[in-house]
Design an enzyme around this catalytic site. Sequence first.
Site, PDB file in Angstrom:
ATOM      1  N   ASP A 197      -7.172  -5.587   3.463  1.00 12.96           N
ATOM      2  CA  ASP A 197      -6.034  -6.316   2.888  1.00 12.96           C
ATOM      3  C   ASP A 197      -6.128  -7.823   3.095  1.00 12.96           C
ATOM      4  O   ASP A 197      -5.247  -8.562   2.647  1.00 12.96           O
ATOM      5  CB  ASP A 197      -4.729  -5.809   3.511  1.00 12.96           C
ATOM      6  CG  ASP A 197      -4.463  -4.351   3.204  1.00 12.96           C
ATOM      7  OD1 ASP A 197      -4.755  -3.933   2.074  1.00 12.96           O
ATOM      8  OD2 ASP A 197      -3.981  -3.636   4.092  1.00 12.96           O
TER       9      ASP A 197
ATOM     10  N   ASP B  17       0.860  -1.172   0.000  1.00  7.17           N
ATOM     11  CA  ASP B  17       0.000   0.000   0.000  1.00  7.17           C
ATOM     12  C   ASP B  17       0.903   1.231   0.000  1.00  7.17           C
ATOM     13  O   ASP B  17       2.090   1.151   0.319  1.00  7.17           O
ATOM     14  CB  ASP B  17      -0.907  -0.010   1.228  1.00  7.17           C
ATOM     15  CG  ASP B  17      -2.015   1.020   1.134  1.00  7.17           C
ATOM     16  OD1 ASP B  17      -2.160   1.638   0.063  1.00  7.17           O
ATOM     17  OD2 ASP B  17      -2.732   1.203   2.127  1.00  7.17           O
TER      18      ASP B  17
END
Length: 927
Positions: free
Chosen positions: A669, A335
């Site tokens: 995630d 990320d």
Amino acid sequence: MAWAPDRPAARGRAADATGTTGTTALEVLRALESGPRGLTEAEADARLARHGENVFPGRRPDPWPRRFARSLRDPFTAVLLSLGLVSAALAAWGTACVIAVLVTVSCVLRATGEHRADRSAAALRELVAATATVRRRPAEGEEPVTRELPVEQLVPGDVVLLAPGDLVPADLRLLKATGLTLHEAALTGESVPVAKGAADLCLQGSSVVSGSATGVAVVTGADTVLSGALPRERGPRPPGPFDRSVHGIARILVRFMLLTAPLVLVASALLRGRGLETLPFAVAVAVGLTPEMLPVVVTTALARGAALLARGGEVIVRRLPALYDLGAVDVLCVDKTGTLTQDRPVFDRAVGPEGRDDPAVLHWAAVAALWTLHLAELPAPDALDEALLDADEERGAGADGVEGVAALPCGPGRRIASALVRVPGGFAPGGYGPGGDALAGSAPYGAEPVLPGNVRTLTAGRGPAPAYVLVVKGAAEDVLERCTRVADGAGDTGGGRDGSGRAPGARFAGGRPLGPADRARLAARADALAASGLRVLAVALAERPPGAGPYAPEDEQALTLIGFVGLRDALAPTAAEALTVLAGRGVAVKVLTGDHPGTAARACRELGLDPGEPLTAARIDAAGDAELARLAARTTVFARCAPEHKARVVRALRTAGHTTGFLGDGVNDLAALHAADVGICPRGGVPVAREAADVVLASKDLTALGRAVVTGRRSTGHIAAYLRITLSSNLGNVIAMLTAGLLLPFLPMLPAQVLVQNLCFDAAQLSLAFDRPAATVHERPAVLRPRALFRFMTAFGLLNAAADLATFGVLALTLHSAGSTGGRAAFHAGWFTENLLTQALVMLLLRAGRDAAERRAPLPVRLATTGLAVVGLLLPLTPLGPALGMTALPPLYYGLMAVVLTLYGAALAVARARYDQSPAARLPGLR
């Protein structure tokens, strides 16, 4: 509400309260049988017994015996166990005992390593334990008391108080809120704080950035959105690099081994007329071909690497094969926020309506930020306001000399903030003044005020009345729709001085009317700034008459746009260095983010990572699996990604043949963590993400991950060194034994001799875990490749077989009565000694080493090879020699054997040097 995983089915009244929309706070409290004064202690204790503790329902670690039993499923371990049972059935107790020791050591090491990793993970959970501020009553009729409570004791119906820095301890329904903003990146992946108001939901896993609030816990423990995000039943994980390589090699060798025993039996029966008496020898030959210490060496190498990482407190490897997988990673998906950038913005630029730099725009944005903070009762500025204040103070400006009157902050559904301020000193009633003094008291730190000079000028010091200025900042489109005028750029928009050296002022009703063409042009300018990777705020001003009554949102009209402020994400201090190191080690970094494509691309460029053309979620949705695999291989930035997009990109990369790691810390995630070959989560990640990860980092820092990758590659290098040494030596020995078994009237080696030789060789090879891997092992992903490994094994195994066959000639010359009992014992002793000496040479000359100029082995390897040679030379001379069917050798044998060993060592060195110059030189079996 922002994205969150689908909730599980409603579980009782508390879950119904969470899922109900349009329910008033009073109705929620009634449904939970609670009230604004909180639960009584007795009722809270009863609910704790009924609902259970407010803890994440993580997986329960397997007990040690179950781990031990699971280790037996390893292919080599299972086959060795089978061979041990066969040996015991044939009463070959020595063989059975040796095999039992090998199986036990391997399983104990593996089970212990995984148990240690789970204990470390449990320690990490303790590090993030927290308390909650709860309002409860000691008993019915008594006044409520506010106190700190361990989070696990929180129950549905508890009234919880939130303050800046608090973690939301359960799913809460807000009863009241003042300036509350939450960081929900763990749930949504969005780094910008989200404003919350009364009647909104606050989900467990978010954290308070600013403001304060009171809420009631509607669900706790396993019923929260955070706990329910991970499916209870997940499908089997696809085979990773460890399974595809180490287990692949094991299965191929097992096939060879299972074919060897029948081959020896059939050949002995056809050519020598031997029957089942050859079966123990056939089993010993099969074990001799097998790298029976592979499970032990693999587990030792991985456990040692994991222990080194855990000792530094940087990395916890929860699944030992994950360390091997880390060394094989060639694509790392991360990320942006918190990994490449810090979780805060910084000021980049301020421009006027015409696009020219104008510090005055920053000044007035900072004025609005300061007085919104003070007057709206916000306990701390949000990240954007803090960046504006810091940047304005660094310029030597500031807003202390401007007096705030009223303010309206951002809030749910409101993307602007405004402040009404009073500029002291008085102003002339209008028009251009005579050029009096600078505004008295309007700038702190000795600096004069910076005001736009492109509209009608007001001069200070002449009139008794102060100027009241409304300063509005916020989302560009929301501010633009409230503007009727725009600064025309005719004056000094840069905040400079006129010819007399005096600072310019401004009457904020100036500028020119804002027409449709101007509005479109300004919107395009804001979009261009956003596309360049900036978070854009528009700033507008309006002069307001004094004493106009209470200030309200309706007053935020008829504004004059003075420009835009752009902010960018602050780069992580070590990100650029880490990206360079990872690129040098053959790891491509791909950014999967929910942010704007321009924001992600800008961060990549500033860090030296070429973003290429970003791929958005819409393009991912439109692509088929095969097309996405091609796109993912050549794309660096994936923007506007929801959780399903991240997981699909990771799967596409694996389909394209890449070994993929994913670094994530939030609920959004989870799918990608499960889809990756290696799931990686920082310690500060949400509990479900840490439980789903294979590797836990002390911090979200790529430099620590880079060190873990190197450690994984070193462990793989140790495994590869063991495989190439033991397979080439074992293959040479088996070829020689099969040849000798067909030529000689007796068995060339007794089963016990084969097993003792293997045991000594395997014990010496444990020292390879302390070897210094070649420098090239760090340069690229390390993956064991069976084909390359078997090519190496064949080439060097044939060389080893030639040395063994040459030993036959030496023994034929030195032993004149090989067919007698004493001659057989001497033959066995001679071959036993030669085998251990050649194996010591192989360990020294075929180990990993560092490079040709630094070939000296470390002390553990030198001690092990010396011990191996000593055992080979002295064991036949000890009382144990006759027990194993060996006797002393004539001195001539040792002289001729020295010649054979010298020639073999020279041939081995030449072959190794030629191999080192070949394209496949960087550790055989590795890519």
